[in-house]
Scaffold this motif. Structure first.
Motif, short mmCIF file in Angstrom:
data_model
loop_
_atom_site.label_atom_id
_atom_site.label_comp_id
_atom_site.label_asym_id
_atom_site.label_seq_id
_atom_site.Cartn_x
_atom_site.Cartn_y
_atom_site.Cartn_z
N ASN A 250 0.73 -1.12 0.14
CA ASN A 250 -0.07 -0.04 -0.14
C ASN A 250 0.96 1.38 -0.13
O ASN A 250 0.56 2.23 -0.69
CB ASN A 250 -0.93 -0.18 1.26
CG ASN A 250 -1.87 -1.09 1.22
OD1 ASN A 250 -2.29 -1.48 0.12
ND2 ASN A 250 -2.43 -1.64 2.41
N GLN B 258 -2.13 4.04 -1.89
CA GLN B 258 -3.33 3.85 -1.59
C GLN B 258 -3.46 2.49 -1.15
O GLN B 258 -2.44 1.68 -1.22
CB GLN B 258 -4.09 4.23 -2.75
CG GLN B 258 -3.76 3.24 -3.83
CD GLN B 258 -4.80 3.81 -5.19
OE1 GLN B 258 -6.02 3.62 -5.05
NE2 GLN B 258 -4.02 3.94 -6.27
N SER C 267 -15.51 -0.62 0.92
CA SER C 267 -14.57 0.48 0.74
C SER C 267 -12.96 0.10 1.32
O SER C 267 -13.15 -0.96 2.32
CB SER C 267 -15.22 1.75 1.68
OG SER C 267 -15.13 1.56 2.97
N ARG C 268 -12.16 1.02 0.92
CA ARG C 268 -10.63 0.73 1.55
C ARG C 268 -10.12 1.71 2.10
O ARG C 268 -9.76 3.00 1.33
CB ARG C 268 -9.95 0.17 0.15
CG ARG C 268 -10.23 -1.09 -0.57
CD ARG C 268 -9.51 -1.36 -1.64
NE ARG C 268 -9.66 -2.59 -2.21
CZ ARG C 268 -9.20 -3.77 -1.98
NH1 ARG C 268 -8.28 -3.98 -0.95
NH2 ARG C 268 -9.74 -5.06 -2.37
N SER C 269 -10.16 1.84 3.29
CA SER C 269 -9.47 2.98 4.22
C SER C 269 -9.23 2.07 5.57
O SER C 269 -9.56 1.44 5.98
CB SER C 269 -10.49 4.06 4.36
OG SER C 269 -11.35 3.56 5.37
N TYR C 270 -8.28 3.00 6.18
CA TYR C 270 -7.62 2.63 7.42
C TYR C 270 -8.79 2.74 8.37
O TYR C 270 -8.45 1.75 9.31
CB TYR C 270 -6.13 3.34 7.84
CG TYR C 270 -5.11 3.07 6.83
CD1 TYR C 270 -4.62 1.54 6.85
CD2 TYR C 270 -4.56 3.84 5.87
CE1 TYR C 270 -3.52 1.26 6.14
CE2 TYR C 270 -3.73 3.26 5.18
CZ TYR C 270 -2.97 2.14 5.40
OH TYR C 270 -1.96 1.68 4.39
N ARG D 260 -11.86 1.86 8.02
CA ARG D 260 -12.65 0.80 7.88
C ARG D 260 -11.91 -0.38 8.12
O ARG D 260 -12.46 -1.35 9.02
CB ARG D 260 -13.10 0.55 6.38
CG ARG D 260 -14.40 -0.23 6.43
CD ARG D 260 -14.18 -1.39 5.25
NE ARG D 260 -13.20 -2.37 5.40
CZ ARG D 260 -12.93 -3.28 4.58
NH1 ARG D 260 -13.50 -3.35 3.48
NH2 ARG D 260 -11.97 -4.14 5.07
#
Length: 230
Positions: free
Chosen positions: A100, A105, A126-129, A131
């Motif tokens: 990443n 990203q 969704s892809r986020s830290y 989440r």
């Protein structure tokens, strides 16, 4: 300034309420099959606009009625250390973080079966830290309250295998016209190979990478370690 304090407290309260709901649901799912999952609802909502002719096919079957071949295939393809770890594959997570960072990203997640189940039951794609942090909290709750066989049973029954197709039984009937209990090693490997990109492979049934991955999974199944109950 009291209103400002309340405004700042609202996000924290929302997190507490959500996690209380999650914890209660996990305790329920130790004995009761989920009626649906957050991921199913999200995906079927998308398909209602894009492919309105797709119906939900979700068929729960007991863990004992799912072929050992499929269990081994998914361990071999998705989480080789599932039987031993406490929900997190730290080596896989470190590797994913490096990927990443290079990509700039969130692309890779290093997710275990327990983490994938947490996402499917309660979150979205969704892809986020942020989440990922919530996913980690739910994974910890799953592992602390639920035995490995039940975690695996939930996973096998709710993961996506195609347009509207959820769980081992629906996938087995759709692709092979047989029950999940009757899957051969080759069929199990082919199903496991679909898991990372089920809709892509549904649209590209002759994809070479899918067939190649199925062959790799088939070779690895012999060394797959299942939870002690199996």
């Amino acid at each position: 300034m009291r209103w400002l304090k309340w405004l700042l407290a609202l996000p924290l309260a929302a997190v507490v309420v959500f996690n209380a709901y999650v914890y209660g649901s996990i305790l329920t799912y130790r004995a009761v099959a989920p009626h649906s999952t957050a991921f199913m609802q999200m995906r079927m909502g998308q398909l209602a606009a894009e492919k309105p002719d797709v119906d939900l096919d979700y068929r729960w079957v007991p863990y004992e009625q799912i072929s050992v071949n499929l269990k081994k295939a998914l361990i071999a393809s998705e989480d080789a250390n599932f039987a031993e770890h406490g929900g997190f594959d730290w080596a896989g997570i470190r590797l994913a973080m490096k990927k990443n960072q290079r990509a700039g990203q969130v692309r890779a997640g290093g997710s275990t079966i327990s983490q994938q189940l947490a996402k499917n039951l309660f979150l979205n794609e969704s892809r986020s830290y942020v989440r990922k942090a919530e996913e980690a909290a739910i994974t910890a709750m799953l592992e602390a309250t639920t035995d490995k066989d039940r975690i695996f049973a939930l996973y096998l029954n709710v993961i996506e295998w195609g347009y509207g197709i959820y769980g081992a039984e629906a996938a087995s009937q759709h692709y092979f016209k047989r029950s999940a209990a009757q899957l051969s090693p080759q069929q199990a490997a082919q199903l496991a190979a679909r898991v990372p990109r089920p809709l892509f492979y549904a649209d590209n049934p002759n994809n070479r990478s899918w067939r190649g991955k199925a062959n790799v999974i088939l070779r690895r199944m012999g060394s797959a370690t299942l939870p002690e109950g199996d």
